[in-house]
Design a protein around this motif. Structure first.
Motif, PDB file in Angstrom:
ATOM      1  N   ASP A  86      64.252  65.894  49.212  1.00 36.92           N
ATOM      2  CA  ASP A  86      62.962  65.787  49.131  1.00 36.92           C
ATOM      3  C   ASP A  86      62.361  67.096  48.570  1.00 36.92           C
ATOM      4  N   GLY A  87      62.285  66.919  47.190  1.00 36.03           N
ATOM      5  CA  GLY A  87      61.686  68.185  46.507  1.00 36.03           C
ATOM      6  C   GLY A  87      60.260  68.400  46.495  1.00 36.03           C
ATOM      7  N   ARG A  88      59.491  67.708  46.829  1.00 38.99           N
ATOM      8  CA  ARG A  88      58.277  67.499  46.554  1.00 38.99           C
ATOM      9  C   ARG A  88      57.351  68.844  46.958  1.00 38.99           C
ATOM     10  N   ARG A  89      57.819  69.543  47.996  1.00 34.28           N
ATOM     11  CA  ARG A  89      57.504  70.844  48.476  1.00 34.28           C
ATOM     12  C   ARG A  89      58.283  71.932  48.247  1.00 34.28           C
ATOM     13  N   SER A  90      59.035  71.987  47.196  1.00 35.22           N
ATOM     14  CA  SER A  90      59.846  73.064  47.135  1.00 35.22           C
ATOM     15  C   SER A  90      60.159  73.150  45.464  1.00 35.22           C
ATOM     16  N   GLN A  91      60.738  74.151  45.197  1.00 36.52           N
ATOM     17  CA  GLN A  91      61.034  74.665  43.904  1.00 36.52           C
ATOM     18  C   GLN A  91      62.183  74.129  43.021  1.00 36.52           C
ATOM     19  N   TRP A  92      62.257  73.842  41.748  1.00 40.48           N
ATOM     20  CA  TRP A  92      63.409  73.398  41.312  1.00 40.48           C
ATOM     21  C   TRP A  92      64.680  74.217  41.425  1.00 40.48           C
ATOM     22  N   ASN A  93      64.623  75.481  41.312  1.00 42.93           N
ATOM     23  CA  ASN A  93      65.945  76.153  41.479  1.00 42.93           C
ATOM     24  C   ASN A  93      66.759  75.791  42.937  1.00 42.93           C
ATOM     25  N   ILE A  94      65.654  75.876  44.041  1.00 40.96           N
ATOM     26  CA  ILE A  94      66.246  75.488  45.546  1.00 40.96           C
ATOM     27  C   ILE A  94      66.719  73.984  45.452  1.00 40.96           C
ATOM     28  N   VAL A  95      66.096  73.223  44.799  1.00 38.27           N
ATOM     29  CA  VAL A  95      66.470  71.751  44.655  1.00 38.27           C
ATOM     30  C   VAL A  95      68.173  71.722  44.061  1.00 38.27           C
ATOM     31  N   LYS A  96      68.109  72.371  43.127  1.00 39.74           N
ATOM     32  CA  LYS A  96      69.386  72.730  42.298  1.00 39.74           C
ATOM     33  C   LYS A  96      70.359  73.405  43.266  1.00 39.74           C
ATOM     34  N   THR A  97      70.123  74.290  43.849  1.00 42.68           N
ATOM     35  CA  THR A  97      71.109  74.929  44.575  1.00 42.68           C
ATOM     36  C   THR A  97      71.685  73.846  45.870  1.00 42.68           C
ATOM     37  N   VAL A  98      70.677  73.188  46.286  1.00 44.87           N
ATOM     38  CA  VAL A  98      70.957  72.141  47.399  1.00 44.87           C
ATOM     39  C   VAL A  98      71.982  71.072  47.085  1.00 44.87           C
ATOM     40  N   VAL A  99      71.605  70.646  45.603  1.00 48.69           N
ATOM     41  CA  VAL A  99      72.585  69.624  45.038  1.00 48.69           C
ATOM     42  C   VAL A  99      74.044  70.397  44.815  1.00 48.69           C
ATOM     43  N   LEU A 100      74.180  71.740  44.240  1.00 46.41           N
ATOM     44  CA  LEU A 100      75.303  72.024  43.948  1.00 46.41           C
ATOM     45  C   LEU A 100      76.028  72.107  45.357  1.00 46.41           C
ATOM     46  N   MET A 101      75.554  72.623  46.469  1.00 49.03           N
ATOM     47  CA  MET A 101      75.941  72.765  47.668  1.00 49.03           C
ATOM     48  C   MET A 101      76.560  71.633  48.354  1.00 49.03           C
TER      49      MET A 101
END
Length: 762
Positions: A86-101
């Motif tokens: 759920d990236g609706r309240r977050s930034q893209w780079n954090i979402v990308k980091t989570v996906v890579l993790m």
């Protein structure tokens, strides 16, 4: 690139160490990721990562994912995960980091990653190009989707309300239940290990294992508490599953509980079964251990009781075998025996308790244990009953000794009282007092005899009680026999002494009884002698007061004369009886060497009354003889046809003599004068004589008129006879007046005496 390396390192660390919720509890409470229990169309679990506007710590997220991914089973993991980022309240780079993790943490398990984009969309080219570029290398598909289109991939009933779904999920409730489950799992696993070790250790140990070792083999937690918490957890899981099977949104499929709950329920049941099995074995172990400890404790206590009763308890009884020589000594021995009984009572109480414990164990014990318990019980009962019998026998001996000494003291006091009475002089007061003293003496002698009989009975009972004492062991038999022999000699000596004292008193009683009987006889003789004087006085009084009549004819006068002679004989017998009694009194006084106050006065009184009676009786007999002669002569004159004038003169002379006799008083030896009866009685007697004389005078006149056998001088004689009668009447009147005066004087004297007696009484 740095973020990718960091995620890889964290993944390796997670694979080697199994986390617990308690270790990362603060992180889990942040809800960085969670398994809601929802499933995708491929039945894969949905892992939700709700990113927020704040900077998310990758380490905390990695720890959360490590913990969450350790929950499902391998079978569940094989179906793959659908990850909702759920990236609706977050930034893209954090979402990308989570996906890579995710690529580095769970690449085999991730099937689809749904990145929920915000309303203000990121740069399309960058995001689309990046995920397409990394698709082959990531190993899973990543799609960007808005929240309202997420239902294309996942059913609404499997989505939480954050994404417009109907699936209920309470992160705090899940976390609390998870903590309870892990706590139970940890405690039960640890408890199972401990119980297994304890059970195996006891199984391989010997029966007589050291008690100190047994005390260390105890679980660190209470099995009952762990079982209780497990049952509550199982009930909660079963209730949740039951309620979930009825859920589901309107028109949607039934809600299926998350895989971790399906896994937890059988795991809890398995742990509970294993725990109950080990706990049952442990309880049996504890029961056996408790039974062994109880047997050892009973054996120890039994030996303590037996040792004390056969040791110090027996010594106490052996050292107290005396019976005392007095009541006070016997009471002191009884008090000491009560102290000994008090000490024994404490051990007898232990015996009762042990007997109850042994009785309770006999019903549930094994054959070998039952035999041992019965042997202990028999040994304990034999010793206790033997000691109790010795205590009771000793108590009976002391009671018999106290009763014996009490009877001895009473008998001694009775003998002293009897001896004091025998040593006192007997004062001859009167016969009644002597009789009373004699009665008291006999009563005291009977009391002494009863006391002596009671003493013999008490002594025999005491000897019997002493002989019936429980025999001591052989080494103590000689000493006990000597003490019993000394006690028996003491008892016999006391009985012999009391018998000797009693015999002496009986000898003295015989002497005193004889003396008192003689004194009683003496007083009886004196009383009877006085009674003889009174009887003789009464006869004299009756003679003077009632014996006045002379009879109306010769026959009656002759009868009265015979009665008078008998009356005199009775008086003579009374006088003789009194003289004999007085002679016996003299003999008894000489035998008793004493003088009486009455014997010296009685004889003169008796003689004086007898002389007065004799004078009065002679006077009375003379009257009756004169009256008989007068009536005989008068009847002859009156009945014959021819009468000699001399006979008529004889009648007149005898009548005159009789009338003179009636007027003559009785003169006692002391000079006092008395008259028979009252003046009226004398006048009546004289009237009868005068009437007879008048008849004779009429006969004279008849004979003169007829001129038959009668001389001429008869008329003068008749006149002379009439004059004589007149003179006699005047004389009788004078005597009557004197008698009346004397009676009045006697009445006045009696009244004065009565007044004097009344004054003395007052």
């Amino acid at each position: 690139m740095g973020q990718q390396v960091l995620c890889t390192g964290l993944a390796g660390k997670m694979s080697n160490v199994m986390m617990e919720a308690t270790t990362i509890l603060p992180i889990l409470r942040k809800k960085l990721a969670f398994l809601s229990g929802g499933k995708d169309r491929r039945s894969g679990l949905i892992l939700t990562i709700p990113l927020c506007s704040d900077q998310t710590s990758m380490e905390e997220l990695s720890a959360t994912l490590e913990y969450l991914l350790s929950i499902p089973s391998d079978k569940c993991k094989a179906r793959g995960f659908t990850v909702i980022v759920d990236g609706r309240r977050s930034q893209w780079n954090i979402v990308k980091t989570v996906v890579l993790m995710l690529q580095n943490v769970i690449p085999p398990e991730v099937s689809l990653v749904c990145v929920v984009k915000p309303d203000e969309f990121w740069d399309k080219k960058v995001t689309h190009f990046c995920f397409w570029k990394e698709k082959d290398r990531l190993g899973f598909e990543v799609i960007l989707v808005s929240a309202n289109k997420l239902t294309r991939y996942i059913e609404p009933c499997q989505l939480t309300d954050d994404f417009g779904g109907t699936l209920d999920y309470d992160h705090s409730d899940w976390l609390s239940k998870r903590l309870v489950f892990e706590k139970f799992t940890k405690e039960s696993t640890s408890l199972l290990d401990e119980l297994s070790i304890i059970n195996e250790a006891d199984k391989s140990s010997a029966v007589d294992k050291d008690k100190a070792l047994d005390c260390h083999l105890l679980p660190s937690v209470d099995p009952e508490t762990v079982l209780q918490s497990g049952h509550e957890l199982l009930s909660e899981l079963q209730q949740r599953r039951f309620n979930g099977s009825e859920g589901g949104g309107p028109g949607g499929p039934a809600w299926c509980p998350m895989e971790e709950e399906l896994l937890a329920q059988p795991q809890v049941m398995k742990l509970l079964d294993s725990l109950r099995e080990q706990y049952t074995r442990y309880q049996e172990l504890c029961r056996q251990r408790s039974k062994r400890n109880q047997l050892e404790d009973i054996h120890t206590k039994v030996m303590q009781v037996v040792t004390w009763l056969q040791g110090p308890g027996s010594e106490l009884l052996k050292s107290h075998q005396a019976i005392g020589d007095s009541i006070r000594a016997a009471q002191a021995l009884q008090q000491k025996h009560e102290e000994i009984e008090s000490q024994h009572s404490e051990w007898f109480a232990v015996y009762v308790e042990l007997n109850q414990q042994i009785g309770a164990l006999l019903g549930a014990g094994e054959e070998e244990e039952v035999a041992e318990l019965k042997s202990l019980q028999q040994t304990l009962s034999d010793v206790c009953y033997r000691q109790a019998a010795q205590l009771e026998t000793r108590q009976n001996v002391l009671q018999a000794a106290h009763s014996f000494h009490s009877t001895t003291q009473e008998l001694s006091q009775q003998l002293d009282s009897l001896l004091g009475m025998l040593c006192a002089d007997v004062a001859p007061v009167d016969g009644a007092a002597i009789q009373q003293n004699l009665k008291m003496l006999e009563e005291k002698l009977q009391t002494v005899e009863a006391g002596q009989t009671s003493l013999r009975q008490k002594g025999a009972l005491l000897l019997e009680q002493m002989c019936g004492q429980t025999a001591w062991p052989v080494e103590e038999a000689d000493r006990s026999s000597e003490e019993q022999q000394e006690n028996a000699q003491q008892i016999q000596a006391v009985m012999d002494e009391m018998q000797l004292r009693k015999q002496r008193c009986e000898d003295m009683v015989d002497v005193r009884r004889l003396k008192m009987l003689q004194m009683v006889q003496l007083f009886k003789c004196e009383e009877d002698a006085l009674q003889s004087v009174e009887w003789l006085s009464e006869l004299l009084d009756a003679l003077l007061k009632t014996h006045v009549r002379l009879g109306d004819d010769s026959q009656e006068t002759r009868t009265m004369l015979d009665k008078h002679r008998k009356f005199v004989d009775v008086a003579q017998s009374t006088y003789d009886y009194g003289r004999q009694l007085l002679q016996a009194t003299v003999v008894l006084c000489q035998s008793l060497r004493c003088t009486t106050r009455s014997s010296g006065d009685t004889l003169p009184r008796l003689n004086r009354v007898w002389k007065q009676f004799s004078v009065s009786a002679d006077h009375r007999q003379t009257r009756l003889e004169l009256a008989l002669d007068f009536h005989t002569a008068a009847e002859t004159v009156l009945q014959e046809v021819c009468v000699d004038p001399v006979a008529l003169d004889d009648v007149d002379s005898s009548g005159k003599a009789l009338l003179d006799r009636l007027t003559t008083p009785v003169v006692f030896p002391d000079g006092t004068e008395h008259f028979f009866g009252s003046p009226s009685d004398t006048a009546m007697a004289a009237e009868g004589v005068r009437e007879r004389l008048l008849l004779v005078e009429e006969r004279r006149l008849q004979l003169q008129a007829a001129g038959i056998g009668y001389h001429d001088d008869g008329e003068d004689g008749g006149q002379e006879g009439v004059g004589l009668l007149k003179r006699q009447d005047s004389k009788l009147d004078v005597i009557g007046e004197e008698l009346n005066e004397r009676e009045e004087e006697e009445e006045e004297e009696e009244e004065e005496e009565e007044l004097h007696r009344d004054e003395q009484d007052c």
